[in-house]
Design a protein around this motif. Structure first.
Motif, PDB file in Angstrom:
ATOM      1  N   ARG A  92      80.290  48.558  16.770  1.00 21.63           N
ATOM      2  CA  ARG A  92      79.410  49.546  17.178  1.00 21.63           C
ATOM      3  C   ARG A  92      78.561  49.226  18.351  1.00 21.63           C
ATOM      4  O   ARG A  92      76.810  49.313  17.741  1.00 21.63           O
ATOM      5  CB  ARG A  92      78.549  49.967  16.313  1.00 21.63           C
ATOM      6  N   GLU A 128      79.883  60.300  17.306  1.00 24.05           N
ATOM      7  CA  GLU A 128      78.661  60.427  17.617  1.00 24.05           C
ATOM      8  C   GLU A 128      77.652  59.276  17.280  1.00 24.05           C
ATOM      9  O   GLU A 128      77.139  58.930  17.986  1.00 24.05           O
ATOM     10  CB  GLU A 128      77.651  61.243  16.910  1.00 24.05           C
ATOM     11  N   ALA A 129      78.904  58.429  16.464  1.00 24.06           N
ATOM     12  CA  ALA A 129      78.203  56.865  16.472  1.00 24.06           C
ATOM     13  C   ALA A 129      78.761  55.891  17.632  1.00 24.06           C
ATOM     14  O   ALA A 129      77.942  54.469  16.830  1.00 24.06           O
ATOM     15  CB  ALA A 129      78.867  56.575  14.978  1.00 24.06           C
TER      16      ALA A 129
END
Length: 387
Positions: A92, A128-129
């Motif tokens: 991420r 969105e992450a």
């Protein structure tokens, strides 16, 4: 490490703030720029930062670098194009820098659009992450790939290499280019067949300056040569700002980068003084050849796995600009290069062994430029005591 612990990559990238840099050319130098910017901003807290800025950019190389710094909560990671989707899924990243796409190691990466699609799909899956993407607006394939991102910061890199961007990656139409300018020497690109077009840039390369989103221009003041490195710095600057680094700190950090992973290092080897330049594909060679200032020059070519076994790319490089100089062809594929130079009417000699080629230019008081593909470049670094 990944053989002993197959999940080491996923485990080690989790839970850190990550900035990733990827693309065909410029990954290592841009990673050095971004890491230097962060170190300058962090000051005495620079120990929080870990990076793999010397080029170990596959799963095991990234895992190895992170394993050596288990307490570092901030990572700047050079990432191979094939590893990007896994890094997005498991790490991420906060920021992802997408530099460019061009043909490279054709036996390994048969079709660069497949790589672009993997980036696009991974960004779309992250939603969105997903990371803030810092992307090269001059490269149609990068723009197409970045369409999956939740937010994109565009950088006009003033690219001059367009040979890998003739067709629209979305619909296959022939791209059109219009209005060449100071910041866009080849003109802005647009697809007449669909809605893919060059997006307005937030950051722009303007000669040796970088134009910021507010219109202010700042001097790059780099200690590595070439317009392509100004482009790399512009992308690193945009990423650094997204990570909270003030522009003056980022620019000060860039000045500390002098020979990233040996690139552009000036070093003696025996009685010869050399400047070492790494170029791996036609886009890289086209950018590097105009930097050559010495006479003679040495060109070293190999074709093992790390170089790419297919050397047909030699025919896409404008070697004709070397006419009138003494050109020395070296490396295991020196004769392939010699054939290309014959057709380009470039006088040359073949000295296959790189050590013999270096000895042939001994005694010079100014550095002799050497451009080499990956394997002979690594051999030269070892000969110079730089690795």
């Amino acid at each position: 490490m990944t053989r002993v612990h197959p999940d080491a990559f996923a485990d080690l990238v989790a839970g850190r703030r990550i900035a990733s840099v990827t693309g065909t050319n410029g990954k290592t130098t841009t990673t050095h720029f971004l890491a230097a910017a962060l170190r300058t901003a962090l000051g005495t807290d620079a120990g929080r930062l870990v990076t793999n800025a010397d080029g170990a950019n596959l799963h095991y190389g990234i895992a190895s670098a992170l394993a050596k710094a288990p307490h570092a909560d901030l990572a700047v990671l050079e990432t191979d194009e094939r590893v990007v989707k896994d890094l997005i899924a498991h790490g991420r990243p906060e920021v992802l820098v997408l530099l460019n796409f061009s043909r490279d190691q054709l036996d390994r990466n048969h079709e660069i659009k497949f790589l672009a699609r993997s980036w696009r799909d991974a960004l779309a899956a992250a939603g969105e992450a997903g990371p803030v993407v810092v992307a090269n607006s001059d490269d149609p394939l990068v723009v197409w790939a970045a369409r999956g991102a939740s937010r994109t910061v565009w950088v006009d890199t003033a690219s001059t290499w367009t040979a890998d961007a003739a067709l629209c990656p979305q619909c296959g139409s022939l791209l059109q280019r219009t209005n060449p300018s100071e910041g866009s020497p080849t003109g802005a690109w647009d697809c007449p067949g669909c809605d893919l077009t060059e997006p307005p840039a937030d950051y722009r390369v303007r000669g040796t300056e970088i134009e910021l989103p507010n219109g202010e221009r700042v001097a790059s003041q780099l200690n590595v040569p070439g317009a392509f490195n100004v482009a790399n710095a512009a992308c690193a600057l945009a990423a650094a700002v997204e990570l909270g680094v003030p522009v003056p700190d980022a620019l000060a950090g860039f000045t500390t980068v002098r020979s990233p992973a040996g690139r552009f290092a000036v070093a003696p080897i025996g009685d010869s003084l050399l400047r070492l330049v790494l170029s791996k594909n036609p886009a890289g060679w086209s950018e590097s050849l105009p930097l050559l200032g010495s006479d003679p020059v040495i060109l070293a070519i190999d074709s093992v796995a790390a170089d790419g076994k297919d050397v047909s790319w030699l025919w896409d490089v404008d070697f004709e600009q070397l006419r009138g100089r003494r050109v020395i062809c070296s490396g295991p594929r020196a004769y392939d290069l010699a054939v290309r130079l014959d057709y380009g009417d470039v006088a040359h000699e073949v000295i296959g062994d790189i050590a013999d080629a270096v000895r042939s230019v001994r005694g010079t008081t100014v550095p002799i430029d050497v451009i080499a593909t990956y394997t002979p470049f690594q051999k030269l670094l070892k000969m110079a005591g730089l690795r």
